[in-house]
Design an enzyme around this catalytic site. Sequence first.
Site, mmCIF file in Angstrom:
data_model
loop_
_atom_site.group_PDB
_atom_site.id
_atom_site.type_symbol
_atom_site.label_atom_id
_atom_site.label_comp_id
_atom_site.label_asym_id
_atom_site.label_seq_id
_atom_site.Cartn_x
_atom_site.Cartn_y
_atom_site.Cartn_z
ATOM 1 N N SER B 219 4.648 14.896 -3.599
ATOM 2 C CA SER B 219 5.300 13.664 -3.409
ATOM 3 C C SER B 219 4.270 11.982 -3.170
ATOM 4 O O SER B 219 5.142 11.680 -2.849
ATOM 5 C CB SER B 219 6.200 13.884 -2.199
ATOM 6 N N ARG B 223 4.401 8.998 -4.494
ATOM 7 C CA ARG B 223 5.827 8.182 -3.589
ATOM 8 C C ARG B 223 4.578 6.776 -3.664
ATOM 9 O O ARG B 223 5.458 5.804 -3.353
ATOM 10 C CB ARG B 223 5.616 8.004 -2.174
ATOM 11 N N ASN B 227 5.727 3.012 -5.070
ATOM 12 C CA ASN B 227 6.280 1.659 -5.060
ATOM 13 C C ASN B 227 5.078 0.661 -5.012
ATOM 14 O O ASN B 227 5.492 -0.727 -5.415
ATOM 15 C CB ASN B 227 5.463 1.894 -3.658
#
Lengths: 156, 289
Positions: B219, B223, B227
């Site tokens: 994660s 992440r 992004n």
Amino acid sequence: MDINLTLIGQSIAMVLFVWFCMKLIWPPILAALEERQKQIEEGLAAADKGQESLVKAAAEADDIVAEARKQATSILDQAHSRANEIVADGKADGVKERERQLSAAKAEIEQEANRAREELRGQVSAIAIASAEKILNREIDGKAHDDILGKLAQEL
Amino acid sequence: MAAEGGHGAQTSGEYIQHHLQNLQVCKDETGEWVWNTCAGNPMTINVDSMFWSVLLGFFFILLFWRVAKKSSVGKPSKTQAAVEIIVEFVNSSVKDTFHGTSRLIAPLGLTIFVWVFLMNLMDLVPVDWIPSLAATAGIPYMKVVPSTDVNITFGMSIAVFFLIIFYTIKNKGITGFVGELTMHPIAPPTKGWGVIAAPFIIAFNFILESVALIAKPVSLSLRLFGNMFAGELIFILIATMFSGGLLLGAGGGLLHIGWAIFHVLIITLQAFIFMMLTIVYLSLASEKH
């Protein structure tokens, strides 16, 4: 977007950068920061202490001034009372002196008067004797009545 | 809608594809190192990602090192003040979260924060500048934002993952580490007939907890990657408008400015989140329950 050797390369790069940062970057910067924090803290404490001692010094100065004022007042009072005393003493001395001179003058006057009276008395008795002599020259011996004449002169 | 991308006329699809392609070198089946024919080959290095990542890492290291060497207590220079603001910020974040003593975690947080921020910052360089320059120098592909490369983000999160395991074992011992993987969330029974069920419960716990453990680096990296990749893609899409005539180009310019301003927030936030989660994971690994 496949997973490949880049991953391992990046991991190695990261380990090296982190290690370098841990050894050579973080400690000196943080030490400087903490040192400055300490200095600021000490500076503030010193300022507080300075402020405190200033207040204390001001209070002390106030005390000293008040004390001085009190002393000045008491000195002034003393001086006043001393002056009054001196004036009163002077007055008393003056009165005494005046009285002394007055009494001296009185005594002198009395003496003078007595002397004059004595003189007068002598002169009057001489005149009386002379006149009595002149009157009695013909009738009475002056020497026989000298004691009566003396008594008379004494009573004058 | 043709766009300029270094190879003359392209369709916008090709333009986008081109911008998402790394400059790669790999070892092929014959044992030769070859350029840019590496699809599916695990023995590949994304040269551009590696280059920019290491370059930015050195930029961070040298900038901070220069300040660290000359750092003065009395009257800091402006650079020193700026660096100290960042150090102070990281330090307070670490102190708020991590309640142990560790000489590693704060510098690790600082490195992650600044490095990831710098890598993300490359996203604000207009998407064609550096690739065009590279193309004139004869380099066919140039992806300048390392954090849009999943290898880069995974490389970092895997380092964090090993640190998590290391810290767990260091602070709780091997038994603590194994216990954490097998004895939670359901405590296996130790008495009576329930003991028969214990192996199943342990297996269940192990599956659950290892997924939770592996989810941390996954994660963490996805992440950041997601992004930045999405942000980069939007920049590229906006860039395709520039060749679509005056009106579309002007609109694209406005969009670009708007997205760039918004992106300033994202790049900072993502760098902060990566650092913060690293600290949180490591503090979880060091805390005794």
